[in-house]
Motif scaffolding. Structure first.
Motif, short mmCIF file in Angstrom:
data_model
loop_
_atom_site.label_atom_id
_atom_site.label_comp_id
_atom_site.label_asym_id
_atom_site.label_seq_id
_atom_site.Cartn_x
_atom_site.Cartn_y
_atom_site.Cartn_z
N MET A 9 6.10 -9.69 -0.97
CA MET A 9 6.50 -9.26 0.37
C MET A 9 6.66 -7.76 0.31
SD MET A 9 7.12 -10.22 3.51
CE MET A 9 7.62 -11.94 3.56
N VAL A 10 5.88 -7.03 1.09
CA VAL A 10 5.83 -5.57 1.02
C VAL A 10 6.19 -4.97 2.36
CG1 VAL A 10 4.40 -3.57 0.46
CG2 VAL A 10 3.99 -5.75 -0.71
N GLN A 11 7.22 -4.15 2.36
CA GLN A 11 7.66 -3.49 3.60
C GLN A 11 7.04 -2.11 3.69
OE1 GLN A 11 11.84 -3.84 4.43
NE2 GLN A 11 11.88 -1.94 5.59
N LEU A 12 6.57 -1.76 4.89
CA LEU A 12 5.94 -0.45 5.09
C LEU A 12 6.96 0.56 5.62
CD1 LEU A 12 2.56 -1.31 6.87
CD2 LEU A 12 3.00 -1.01 4.44
N PRO A 13 6.80 1.84 5.28
CA PRO A 13 7.62 2.88 5.93
C PRO A 13 7.28 2.91 7.42
CG PRO A 13 5.86 3.86 4.61
CD PRO A 13 5.86 2.40 4.29
N ALA A 72 0.30 4.28 6.72
CA ALA A 72 1.08 3.53 5.72
C ALA A 72 0.38 2.24 5.31
CB ALA A 72 2.47 3.23 6.28
N LEU A 73 -0.23 1.56 6.28
CA LEU A 73 -0.93 0.31 5.95
C LEU A 73 -2.12 0.59 5.05
CD1 LEU A 73 -1.38 -2.72 6.25
CD2 LEU A 73 -2.59 -2.26 8.40
N MET A 74 -2.84 1.68 5.32
CA MET A 74 -3.97 2.04 4.47
C MET A 74 -3.50 2.36 3.05
SD MET A 74 -6.84 5.02 5.04
CE MET A 74 -7.35 4.26 6.60
N ASP A 75 -2.38 3.08 2.95
CA ASP A 75 -1.84 3.40 1.62
C ASP A 75 -1.53 2.13 0.84
OD1 ASP A 75 -2.02 6.09 2.10
OD2 ASP A 75 0.10 6.36 2.59
N MET A 76 -0.97 1.13 1.52
CA MET A 76 -0.64 -0.12 0.85
C MET A 76 -1.90 -0.87 0.41
SD MET A 76 1.24 -3.52 2.33
CE MET A 76 -0.30 -4.09 3.09
N GLY A 128 1.95 1.19 -8.02
CA GLY A 128 1.52 1.95 -6.86
C GLY A 128 2.30 1.59 -5.61
N LEU A 129 2.52 0.29 -5.38
CA LEU A 129 3.27 -0.15 -4.20
C LEU A 129 4.71 0.37 -4.24
CD1 LEU A 129 2.11 -3.89 -3.92
CD2 LEU A 129 1.46 -2.00 -2.42
N HIS A 130 5.29 0.37 -5.43
CA HIS A 130 6.67 0.83 -5.57
C HIS A 130 6.78 2.31 -5.22
CE1 HIS A 130 10.59 1.62 -7.51
NE2 HIS A 130 10.81 0.34 -7.30
N ARG A 131 5.70 3.06 -5.44
CA ARG A 131 5.72 4.50 -5.12
C ARG A 131 5.60 4.77 -3.62
NH1 ARG A 131 1.76 7.16 -6.14
NH2 ARG A 131 0.27 5.61 -6.91
N VAL A 132 4.80 3.94 -2.91
CA VAL A 132 4.47 4.28 -1.52
C VAL A 132 5.17 3.40 -0.49
CG1 VAL A 132 2.22 5.18 -2.22
CG2 VAL A 132 2.40 2.79 -1.47
N CYS A 133 5.85 2.34 -0.91
CA CYS A 133 6.49 1.42 0.03
C CYS A 133 8.00 1.37 -0.23
CB CYS A 133 5.90 0.02 -0.08
SG CYS A 133 4.13 -0.04 0.29
N PRO A 134 8.82 1.29 0.81
CA PRO A 134 10.27 1.32 0.62
C PRO A 134 10.83 0.08 -0.05
CG PRO A 134 9.73 0.99 2.93
CD PRO A 134 8.46 1.32 2.24
N LYS A 135 10.15 -1.07 0.09
CA LYS A 135 10.65 -2.30 -0.52
C LYS A 135 9.49 -3.21 -0.89
CE LYS A 135 13.86 -6.16 0.16
NZ LYS A 135 14.79 -6.83 1.11
N VAL A 136 9.48 -3.66 -2.15
CA VAL A 136 8.47 -4.59 -2.64
C VAL A 136 9.20 -5.74 -3.31
CG1 VAL A 136 6.45 -4.93 -4.09
CG2 VAL A 136 6.84 -2.70 -3.02
#
Length: 313
Positions: free
Chosen positions: A202-206, A212-216, A263-271
């Motif tokens: 479950m990945v939350q976007l900024p 942001a979606l593209m970064d994820m 990578g997700l941990h770097r660009v997303c507020p919550k993974v």
């Protein structure tokens, strides 16, 4: 070793119990029916049961929101297995009931949706009474008590189990419909790699960042990892804030999945990691060139060599 207790979306006779029978029949486990999926999951979280088996996705409607949201509450649970169950519905009623007698049908929302075209053609005036599971409606009819509906949509097994009369069988609009169920435990040792595995996140976007979606998604794309499912869910704290429920092909112990998590941990507020487990279809997952474990290990060794060389010169 004590007999495991496994909660499931009840009552007895649901498709969910059919799925549970595939992984742990009652000869090897104690089946504990729950009134809905969130409460089946809550039993595991509280320690009342050891595992839960609940629906998470069907081929007609997609993700089961109640399950996805219950899993996303915290990271103390994980998925350890999945089961696929072909879905075929029977319109069942108390003996003596005729098709023209039916004004209200009690069943789960997903069952009603999957039979909508048949119902529109054959029972255009019938109303839907939403209940927590397909077998709930069957249990009400079998109780002999007065209920405000005349029929239910259930599995053929449940119709027989509750001694109801089938009025029509195999009435799903899509004869190839399949529901995916998952087995959930408290967080612990995850299943070993099989080469045909799935990782659920479950990945939350900024909320205030363009692209942001593209970064994820880029975290998966650049490492050649396919997503077998991705669905957005509101975070619940404000309008416009979303998290994504994701199934990715691969296992936590795969180098490429570890790189994605970094990578997700770097660009997303919550993974939130919700488990790595064997896929039900046992289709081997072959990494793309440059994304095998050996490729990552060789790349790390090369960088380490460069650093050591630079420090000693």
């Amino acid at each position: 070793m004590s007999t495991p207790r496994i909660s499931f979306l009840g009552p007895r006779g649901t498709f969910c119990q059919q799925a549970l029978n595939q992984v742990a029949p009652e000869t090897t486990a104690i089946h504990v029916p729950a009134p809905d999926s969130p409460r089946a999951i809550a039993m595991v979280r509280s320690g009342e049961t050891d595992y839960a088996v609940v629906p998470i996705e069907n081929s007609v409607e997609g993700g089961i929101n109640a399950t996805l949201d219950a899993l996303a509450l915290d990271s103390n649970l994980m998925i350890v297995a999945e089961v696929l169950v072909p879905i075929a519905f029977t319109l069942a009623a108390r003996p003596g009931t005729k098709l023209e007698d039916i004004e209200r049908i009690a069943t789960h929302d997903a069952a009603w949706t999957q039979c909508r075209n048949w119902l529109t053609t054959n029972l255009p005036n019938a109303m839907h009474l939403s209940v927590n599971s397909t077998a709930t409606g069957a249990a009400g009819l079998a109780s002999g008590e007065a209920v405000d509906y005349q029929a239910t949509l259930v599995s053929e097994l449940a119709a027989a189990q509750y001694e109801l009369e089938p009025l029509a069988q195999n009435i799903a609009d899509n004869p190839d419909a399949v529901t995916r169920f998952v087995m959930i435990s408290r967080f612990g040792k995850i299943p070993e790699r099989t080469g045909s595995d799935k990782t659920t996140l479950m990945v939350q976007l900024p909320h205030n960042k363009s692209g942001a979606l593209m970064d994820m998604l880029e975290q998966f794309a650049v490492r050649g990892v396919n997503l077998s499912r991705i669905e957005s869910r509101p975070t619940g704290d404000a309008l416009g804030r979303y998290a994504f429920s994701i199934d990715a092909e691969g296992h936590l112990f795969d180098e490429r999945i570890q790189a994605i998590l970094l990578g997700l941990h770097r660009v997303c507020p919550k993974v939130t990691f919700l488990g790595s487990y064997p896929t039900a279809q046992t289709r081997p997952v072959t990494p793309e060139p440059g994304n095998t474990d050996e490729d990552f290990q060789q790349a790390r060794s090369w960088v380490k060599y460069l650093i050591e060389r630079a420090q000693h010169n």
